[in-house]
Scaffold this motif. Structure first.
Motif, mmCIF file in Angstrom:
data_model
loop_
_atom_site.group_PDB
_atom_site.id
_atom_site.type_symbol
_atom_site.label_atom_id
_atom_site.label_comp_id
_atom_site.label_asym_id
_atom_site.label_seq_id
_atom_site.Cartn_x
_atom_site.Cartn_y
_atom_site.Cartn_z
ATOM 1 N N SER A 8 -5.925 1.913 -3.446
ATOM 2 C CA SER A 8 -5.894 0.642 -3.974
ATOM 3 C C SER A 8 -5.565 0.769 -5.593
ATOM 4 O O SER A 8 -5.434 -0.303 -6.051
ATOM 5 C CB SER A 8 -7.160 -0.206 -3.440
ATOM 6 O OG SER A 8 -8.266 0.498 -4.073
ATOM 7 N N SER A 31 0.248 2.112 -1.976
ATOM 8 C CA SER A 31 -0.754 1.012 -2.294
ATOM 9 C C SER A 31 -0.156 -0.339 -1.353
ATOM 10 O O SER A 31 1.182 -0.217 -1.187
ATOM 11 C CB SER A 31 -0.648 0.812 -3.692
ATOM 12 O OG SER A 31 -1.122 1.937 -4.296
ATOM 13 N N ASP A 33 0.315 -4.579 -2.229
ATOM 14 C CA ASP A 33 0.340 -5.846 -2.512
ATOM 15 C C ASP A 33 0.004 -6.897 -1.590
ATOM 16 O O ASP A 33 0.988 -7.394 -0.828
ATOM 17 C CB ASP A 33 1.468 -6.302 -3.547
ATOM 18 C CG ASP A 33 1.603 -7.568 -4.447
ATOM 19 O OD1 ASP A 33 0.436 -8.258 -3.931
ATOM 20 O OD2 ASP A 33 2.250 -7.869 -5.158
ATOM 21 N N LEU A 42 -3.404 -2.109 -8.769
ATOM 22 C CA LEU A 42 -2.252 -1.337 -8.602
ATOM 23 C C LEU A 42 -1.726 -0.647 -9.884
ATOM 24 O O LEU A 42 -1.055 0.455 -9.627
ATOM 25 C CB LEU A 42 -1.132 -2.296 -8.054
ATOM 26 C CG LEU A 42 -1.608 -2.930 -6.808
ATOM 27 C CD1 LEU A 42 -0.277 -3.778 -6.075
ATOM 28 C CD2 LEU A 42 -1.720 -2.133 -5.514
ATOM 29 N N HIS A 56 4.637 7.261 -5.445
ATOM 30 C CA HIS A 56 3.567 6.161 -5.267
ATOM 31 C C HIS A 56 4.346 5.086 -4.771
ATOM 32 O O HIS A 56 5.540 4.598 -5.408
ATOM 33 C CB HIS A 56 2.954 5.882 -6.572
ATOM 34 C CG HIS A 56 2.132 4.640 -6.420
ATOM 35 N ND1 HIS A 56 1.990 3.414 -7.439
ATOM 36 C CD2 HIS A 56 1.059 4.376 -5.581
ATOM 37 C CE1 HIS A 56 1.243 2.638 -7.086
ATOM 38 N NE2 HIS A 56 0.580 2.922 -6.051
ATOM 39 N N VAL A 58 4.555 1.184 -3.404
ATOM 40 C CA VAL A 58 3.815 -0.215 -3.492
ATOM 41 C C VAL A 58 4.582 -0.992 -2.220
ATOM 42 O O VAL A 58 5.289 -1.394 -2.488
ATOM 43 C CB VAL A 58 3.770 -0.901 -4.624
ATOM 44 C CG1 VAL A 58 2.879 -2.304 -4.590
ATOM 45 C CG2 VAL A 58 2.698 0.066 -5.547
ATOM 46 N N ASP A 60 4.920 -4.199 -0.424
ATOM 47 C CA ASP A 60 4.619 -5.968 -0.583
ATOM 48 C C ASP A 60 4.483 -6.386 0.721
ATOM 49 O O ASP A 60 5.478 -6.809 1.604
ATOM 50 C CB ASP A 60 5.855 -6.360 -1.469
ATOM 51 C CG ASP A 60 5.771 -7.792 -1.597
ATOM 52 O OD1 ASP A 60 4.662 -8.441 -1.191
ATOM 53 O OD2 ASP A 60 6.510 -8.490 -2.379
#
Length: 236
Positions: A8, A31, A33, A42, A56, A58, A60
């Protein structure tokens, strides 16, 4: 063992990333969102991946998060101040958050031939979050064994699941975690507020661990009163 860490950007998950990098083969951070008001966390996850030289991702899921209404993290609900183990902190529950995130993480791990997914749930979360408890962790891993049967064998690692936050600070310090490059505050301001549950918990953990807290707080002494009040109420 090749491990993908759910990160996180907070103290717990970044300490976990450094632990995995020191003891396993860390292949990346993932991670999410989910429309959290403290989305700046983030940025710290990204910095962690950069420091550890791993990919990494992310993901969504903000369109999912906006339907998980009623939480102070995703909705127009005030983030409560006080000790993390107070009843009021249940306002920060995002229903099924870890189950949703872990399902996605296990899919990525299987596709990338990872051996495990690691998550930084800990003992201090048990009172508030049902998807941080040992029973959930073991049941979710068992479910994934069925979901991926014949395709992949991915473990779920949760080394802090029965640990206190102070234990994570000690472990993080042992593995060289840059605590100043982590974000905990649920309010997502310029500095850690020092008043919300995660800030109080963070401040208290460093104190109990005997490790210097490098965090700049707007209200650095609030945790003392919050902790004292909670302990007095608990003793009644």
């Amino acid at each position: 063992m090749k491990v993908l860490v759910v990160c996180s950007g907070g103290l717990d998950s970044i300490s976990l990333a450094y632990r995995m990098a020191a003891n396993k083969q860390l292949i990346g951070l993932i991670s999410f969102d989910y429309g959290q008001r403290h989305v700046k966390e983030l940025e710290f996850a990204a910095l962690c991946a950069q420091r550890l030289n791993v990919p990494h991702d992310v993901i969504d899921i903000a369109n999912v998060g906006k339907h998980l209404t009623g939480s102070a993290l995703t909705d127009n609900v005030q983030v409560p101040d006080g000790h993390y183990a107070e009843e009021t902190m249940k306002a920060t529950v995002v229903p099924n958050r870890n189950a949703i995130m872990l399902s996605i993480a296990f899919g990525l791990a299987a596709a990338r031939h990872a051996d495990a997914v690691a998550i930084a749930v800990h003992g201090g979360d048990h009172f508030i979050y049902p998807d941080c408890r040992p029973g959930f962790i073991s049941a979710f891993e068992a479910m994934q064994q069925h979901a991926l049967e014949g395709y992949a064998d991915v473990r779920l690692l949760a080394p802090y699941v029965n640990a206190a936050k102070a234990d994570i600070v000690i472990d993080g310090a042992r593995n060289g975690t840059p605590f100043e490059e982590t974000w905990s505050c649920y309010k997502g301001g310029r500095l850690h507020c020092g008043r919300c549950g995660t800030c109080v918990e963070r401040r208290e953990a460093f104190h109990l661990a005997g490790v210097e807290d490098p965090t700049a707080y707007e209200d650095p002494d609030f945790w003392i009163a919050a902790t004292s009040t909670f302990k007095a109420e608990e003793a009644k």
